[in-house]
Each structure stands twice: as C-alpha cells, then as structure tokens.
Design a protein around this motif. Structure first.
Motif, PDB file in Angstrom:
ATOM      1  N   LEU A 202       0.825  -1.208   0.000  1.00 14.22           N
ATOM      2  CA  LEU A 202       0.000   0.000   0.000  1.00 14.22           C
ATOM      3  C   LEU A 202       0.860   1.259   0.000  1.00 14.22           C
ATOM      4  O   LEU A 202       0.523   2.252  -0.651  1.00 14.22           O
ATOM      5  N   HIS A 203       1.983   1.213   0.712  1.00 17.48           N
ATOM      6  CA  HIS A 203       2.880   2.375   0.717  1.00 17.48           C
ATOM      7  C   HIS A 203       3.464   2.611  -0.674  1.00 17.48           C
ATOM      8  O   HIS A 203       3.577   3.766  -1.122  1.00 17.48           O
ATOM      9  N   TYR A 204       3.878   1.555  -1.363  1.00 21.89           N
ATOM     10  CA  TYR A 204       4.381   1.731  -2.730  1.00 21.89           C
ATOM     11  C   TYR A 204       3.298   2.330  -3.619  1.00 21.89           C
ATOM     12  O   TYR A 204       3.564   3.197  -4.462  1.00 21.89           O
ATOM     13  N   TRP A 205       2.063   1.865  -3.436  1.00 21.78           N
ATOM     14  CA  TRP A 205       0.944   2.341  -4.253  1.00 21.78           C
ATOM     15  C   TRP A 205       0.614   3.803  -3.958  1.00 21.78           C
ATOM     16  O   TRP A 205       0.420   4.611  -4.865  1.00 21.78           O
ATOM     17  N   ARG A 206       0.593   4.166  -2.683  1.00 23.26           N
ATOM     18  CA  ARG A 206       0.202   5.526  -2.308  1.00 23.26           C
ATOM     19  C   ARG A 206       1.341   6.527  -2.475  1.00 23.26           C
ATOM     20  O   ARG A 206       1.136   7.649  -2.938  1.00 23.26           O
ATOM     21  N   HIS A 207       2.555   6.126  -2.062  1.00 22.21           N
ATOM     22  CA  HIS A 207       3.644   7.091  -1.915  1.00 22.21           C
ATOM     23  C   HIS A 207       4.858   6.810  -2.799  1.00 22.21           C
ATOM     24  O   HIS A 207       5.786   7.622  -2.828  1.00 22.21           O
ATOM     25  N   GLY A 208       4.873   5.659  -3.469  1.00 23.22           N
ATOM     26  CA  GLY A 208       6.030   5.337  -4.292  1.00 23.22           C
ATOM     27  C   GLY A 208       7.223   4.866  -3.499  1.00 23.22           C
ATOM     28  O   GLY A 208       8.353   4.845  -4.018  1.00 23.22           O
ATOM     29  N   GLY A 209       7.013   4.448  -2.264  1.00 21.49           N
ATOM     30  CA  GLY A 209       8.112   3.963  -1.450  1.00 21.49           C
ATOM     31  C   GLY A 209       7.640   3.497  -0.093  1.00 21.49           C
ATOM     32  O   GLY A 209       6.500   3.756   0.314  1.00 21.49           O
ATOM     33  N   VAL A 210       8.524   2.812   0.617  1.00 28.00           N
ATOM     34  CA  VAL A 210       8.270   2.356   1.985  1.00 28.00           C
ATOM     35  C   VAL A 210       9.435   2.835   2.835  1.00 28.00           C
ATOM     36  O   VAL A 210      10.575   2.390   2.637  1.00 28.00           O
ATOM     37  N   GLY A 211       9.172   3.720   3.777  1.00 25.88           N
ATOM     38  CA  GLY A 211      10.270   4.258   4.562  1.00 25.88           C
ATOM     39  C   GLY A 211      11.298   4.898   3.630  1.00 25.88           C
ATOM     40  O   GLY A 211      10.991   5.784   2.839  1.00 25.88           O
ATOM     41  N   ASP A 212      12.532   4.404   3.701  1.00 26.02           N
ATOM     42  CA  ASP A 212      13.600   4.943   2.866  1.00 26.02           C
ATOM     43  C   ASP A 212      13.772   4.177   1.555  1.00 26.02           C
ATOM     44  O   ASP A 212      14.688   4.475   0.779  1.00 26.02           O
ATOM     45  N   PHE A 213      12.916   3.181   1.303  1.00 25.20           N
ATOM     46  CA  PHE A 213      13.014   2.385   0.076  1.00 25.20           C
ATOM     47  C   PHE A 213      12.086   2.985  -0.980  1.00 25.20           C
ATOM     48  O   PHE A 213      10.863   2.865  -0.894  1.00 25.20           O
ATOM     49  N   LEU A 214      12.673   3.648  -1.978  1.00 28.26           N
ATOM     50  CA  LEU A 214      11.888   4.382  -2.972  1.00 28.26           C
ATOM     51  C   LEU A 214      11.961   3.714  -4.337  1.00 28.26           C
ATOM     52  O   LEU A 214      13.009   3.192  -4.737  1.00 28.26           O
ATOM     53  N   LEU A 215      10.844   3.750  -5.062  1.00 23.13           N
ATOM     54  CA  LEU A 215      10.791   3.175  -6.403  1.00 23.13           C
ATOM     55  C   LEU A 215      11.693   3.949  -7.361  1.00 23.13           C
ATOM     56  O   LEU A 215      11.638   5.172  -7.425  1.00 23.13           O
ATOM     57  N   GLU A 216      12.483   3.199  -8.110  1.00 23.92           N
ATOM     58  CA  GLU A 216      13.303   3.794  -9.165  1.00 23.92           C
ATOM     59  C   GLU A 216      12.988   3.186 -10.528  1.00 23.92           C
ATOM     60  O   GLU A 216      13.515   3.652 -11.549  1.00 23.92           O
ATOM     61  N   GLU A 217      12.147   2.164 -10.553  1.00 26.27           N
ATOM     62  CA  GLU A 217      11.751   1.506 -11.793  1.00 26.27           C
ATOM     63  C   GLU A 217      10.441   0.761 -11.527  1.00 26.27           C
ATOM     64  O   GLU A 217      10.088   0.518 -10.371  1.00 26.27           O
ATOM     65  N   PRO A 218       9.680   0.388 -12.582  1.00 26.27           N
ATOM     66  CA  PRO A 218       8.473  -0.403 -12.355  1.00 26.27           C
ATOM     67  C   PRO A 218       8.801  -1.704 -11.636  1.00 26.27           C
ATOM     68  O   PRO A 218       9.856  -2.314 -11.866  1.00 26.27           O
ATOM     69  N   MET A 219       7.903  -2.125 -10.756  1.00 26.81           N
ATOM     70  CA  MET A 219       8.174  -3.301  -9.938  1.00 26.81           C
ATOM     71  C   MET A 219       6.892  -4.110  -9.727  1.00 26.81           C
ATOM     72  O   MET A 219       5.841  -3.550  -9.399  1.00 26.81           O
ATOM     73  N   VAL A 220       6.979  -5.419  -9.925  1.00 24.68           N
ATOM     74  CA  VAL A 220       5.890  -6.312  -9.547  1.00 24.68           C
ATOM     75  C   VAL A 220       5.827  -6.337  -8.023  1.00 24.68           C
ATOM     76  O   VAL A 220       6.843  -6.562  -7.356  1.00 24.68           O
ATOM     77  N   LEU A 221       4.673  -6.063  -7.479  1.00 20.89           N
ATOM     78  CA  LEU A 221       4.502  -6.035  -6.030  1.00 20.89           C
ATOM     79  C   LEU A 221       4.308  -7.444  -5.471  1.00 20.89           C
ATOM     80  O   LEU A 221       4.207  -8.421  -6.209  1.00 20.89           O
ATOM     81  N   GLY A 222       4.236  -7.542  -4.170  1.00 27.23           N
ATOM     82  CA  GLY A 222       3.792  -8.769  -3.526  1.00 27.23           C
ATOM     83  C   GLY A 222       4.884  -9.657  -2.967  1.00 27.23           C
ATOM     84  O   GLY A 222       5.837  -9.991  -3.668  1.00 27.23           O
ATOM     85  N   HIS A 223       4.711 -10.040  -1.692  1.00 26.99           N
ATOM     86  CA  HIS A 223       5.628 -10.985  -1.064  1.00 26.99           C
ATOM     87  C   HIS A 223       4.891 -11.986  -0.173  1.00 26.99           C
ATOM     88  O   HIS A 223       5.524 -12.832   0.437  1.00 26.99           O
ATOM     89  N   GLU A 224       3.570 -11.899  -0.112  1.00 30.90           N
ATOM     90  CA  GLU A 224       2.774 -12.847   0.677  1.00 30.90           C
ATOM     91  C   GLU A 224       2.057 -13.782  -0.294  1.00 30.90           C
ATOM     92  O   GLU A 224       0.876 -13.601  -0.585  1.00 30.90           O
ATOM     93  N   VAL A 225       2.762 -14.773  -0.825  1.00 36.86           N
ATOM     94  CA  VAL A 225       2.180 -15.575  -1.895  1.00 36.86           C
ATOM     95  C   VAL A 225       2.222 -17.073  -1.590  1.00 36.86           C
ATOM     96  O   VAL A 225       3.164 -17.572  -0.974  1.00 36.86           O
ATOM     97  N   VAL A 226       1.174 -17.738  -2.057  1.00 36.32           N
ATOM     98  CA  VAL A 226       1.057 -19.198  -1.951  1.00 36.32           C
ATOM     99  C   VAL A 226       0.553 -19.719  -3.289  1.00 36.32           C
ATOM    100  O   VAL A 226      -0.079 -18.997  -4.067  1.00 36.32           O
TER     101      VAL A 226
END
Length: 342
Positions: A41-65
């Motif tokens: 949600l942070h990437y979607w709303r703000h383009g980053g999480v804390g100090d981790f900022l988007l610099e290129e398009p990225m597939v989201l998601g790390h909670e996968v089964v």
C-alpha cells in the motif's frame, strides 16, 4: 501471464508479463493467492516504503502461496510438482556478518520479493507465475488450505516481533495498532502464553478484528477516558507505524519493560520520548521481517481455523486497484487477498 506492477505513486497496473522460466536451483510456482501488505500500500500511495523508494516499475507482492509447476533442472530438490506451497520471500546472502550471526532477517545483502530496497529492484510475487529459489518453498502442513496459508508471511512478522520481546508467557502485552499485523501480533502473543493482551486503535472495525484474533481488551486510542487503558504493561509492541503509537508504548510499559518497534515509521525524523527510555530503563528493540518463524507460522495456521476470520476479502487480480483501495480502508477490511486463479 498477468501481473500487478507499480510504476509510481497511484500508478498501479495489471499488465501482461512474460512467463518466467526457472533456472538451476529454481522452481516455477503457479500463484493462487497473494496478500496485500501495508508495504504494498505504501508503494501504491507514496512510491516507497520508509527509505526504500521506487526507481523503476516493480511487480509487487511478497505474501504468496500456490502450487509447484516445475523446476529448472531435473535434479532439483524440492516439493513434488503439484504440491501446495507457501513461498518464503527472503533470499539472504549467507555470508555477511549478520547471516553468520544467525540473524538472516537483517542480512545486509538480502533479496526480498517485491522490494525496492536495492536496485535493480527485486520483482515480487503478484503474478500468475513466479520463479523463486527452490529452497524457499514450504509445503503446506496437512489440512492447511491455500487461502489461510496466505497469512504465513505476515504471521511470521508477528511471531518474530513477539520473540524480540523476550518471554511474554504470563505477562500483559500492549499492542498499538490493530491492522492485519497488529491483529496477528495478538494471536502470536496469545500463542506464546501472554496472560493479557490489550490493543489500541482509532477504528472500531479494526478493534473488532483484534478481538477476533484473541485480544482480551480493546481501547479507542483517541479516547483517554476509555476504561480499557491499562495502568501499565510488561511488554508493548508498536504495530501502527506512527509516532503516537510509539509514544503510547513508552508511556504505558512498566519500568524496566520492553518496547518492540514493529511498525515502519515515516521516512525522516520522528518525535521520540527518549527520556523515558533513560529514566525508566526501558528496552527499545526493533523487529524487522523474520527468518525461521515462517515454518512456525504455517504450523500455527494449520492448528487454528480462527485465522480464517482475519481474511476479510478475496478479490480477482484484474480488480487489483479496488483490492488495494479496500485494503487501505481499515474501516472495511483486515487482510485482503488477490486471487490469481480467476
């Protein structure tokens, strides 16, 4: 195949992506469910999480089964093709001082699905097919359905936070923030034997989910007259990611108590009641991600059907933007899953 790609603040796209091919030591997984995390949600709303900022398009998601489709080499070891699995999202380097010290969750050179912490970014798991190292696959325990198993990653985060607090059995634990992680901290604390768990939040709906997760007392964070406020707690876990939550933890934990900062605070400086840490000898500890807790989370999920109640919605991948909007509205949701089979 279809995947969910973030291009910048507010720019989320469901797009056609090339189907990946596994290499040596890698597995191909057909993703079934992916949980929308606060960091997504942070990437979607703000383009980053804390100090981790988007610099290129990225597939989201790390909670996968999902289900194992195959391996990149015939001699690869891992769960049999067709096995239902959860994907551990971290690939620590294994050689840095932190890995050598058994703290792989804070590896200085780790790769984590759907993270902009390094460049090029590590592409995430919100796609119909994903390739991951084979040793990151975990077959589901008997009786654990994929839908509930999608909670394994956030539950691992909660288990790690509770372990960072030390011994909580028989103690009073305060949790600030009743989002999905906060609710799972409640469940983790109760599983570790906490005698009393009090949860604070601004939203009545969030507090209802905390009660479902096992909270003994819930408190409106904006109501100082709420009778549920404890005089003090032995341990406090800050899971809201706002400075006011940390302030509450520091003021309500007992002298010599432990505060665990789990929520990711906004980038830059945050107000901090440091004098309380000194005068009360409070131990302030950070909690970041997890390691072996992932396996424990799967076992706990298999043993407790009540976790199903924390999954508030399952949304088809093509409606990803509405899923993110729902997940961002904590008055209407707890954990929202994307469904890749649809």
């Amino acid at each position: 195949m279809l995947g969910c790609v973030i291009h910048g603040p507010g720019d989320l796209r469901v797009a056609e992506l090339p189907t990946p091919e596994p290499g040596p030591g890698e597995a191909l997984v057909a993703v079934r469910y992916g949980g929308v995390c606060g960091s997504d949600l942070h990437y979607w709303r703000h383009g980053g999480v804390g100090d981790f900022l988007l610099e290129e398009p990225m597939v989201l998601g790390h909670e996968v089964v999902g289900t194992v489709l195959g391996y990149g080499s015939p001699d690869a070891s891992g769960p049999a093709v067709g096995t239902a699995v959860a994907v551990h999202p971290a690939t620590p380097c294994g050689v840095c001082p932190e890995c050598a010290d058994g703290r792989r969750n804070i590896c200085r050179d780790t790769r984590y699905l759907g993270s902009a912490a390094r460049f090029p970014h590590v592409q995430g798991g919100f796609a119909a097919r994903v390739v991951v190292p084979a040793d990151q696959l975990r077959p589901l325990p008997a009786g654990l359905a994929l839908r509930r198993a999608a909670l394994a990653e956030p539950l691992s985060v909660a288990l790690h936070a509770v372990r960072r607090a030390g011994q909580v059995a028989g103690k009073h634990v305060l949790v600030t923030g009743a989002g999905p992680i906060g609710c799972l901290v409640v469940a983790a604390a109760k599983a570790a034997g906490a005698a009393q768990v009090t949860v604070t939040d601004l939203l009545p709906a969030a507090l209802r989910y905390a009660t479902a997760a096992g909270a003994d007392t819930v408190v409106r964070a904006d109501d100082p007259s709420d009778p549920g406020w404890p005089a003090e707690a032995d341990v406090a876990v800050e899971a809201s990611g706002v400075a006011a939550g940390l302030e509450t933890c520091l003021r309500l934990v007992r002298r010599g108590g432990v505060v665990v900062q789990l929520g990711m605070l906004p980038p830059g400086q945050s107000p901090f009641a440091g004098n309380l840490v000194v005068s009360r000898e409070i131990e302030l500890r950070g909690a970041f991600r997890f390691d072996t807790e992932f396996d424990d989370a799967l076992e706990l999920l298999a043993a407790e059907p009540a976790f199903d109640g924390l999954v508030s919605a399952v949304v088809p991948l093509r409606e990803a933007e509405s899923a993110f909007a729902l997940a961002a509205d904590r008055g209407r949701s707890c954990k929202v899953l994307l469904d890749f089979a649809s």
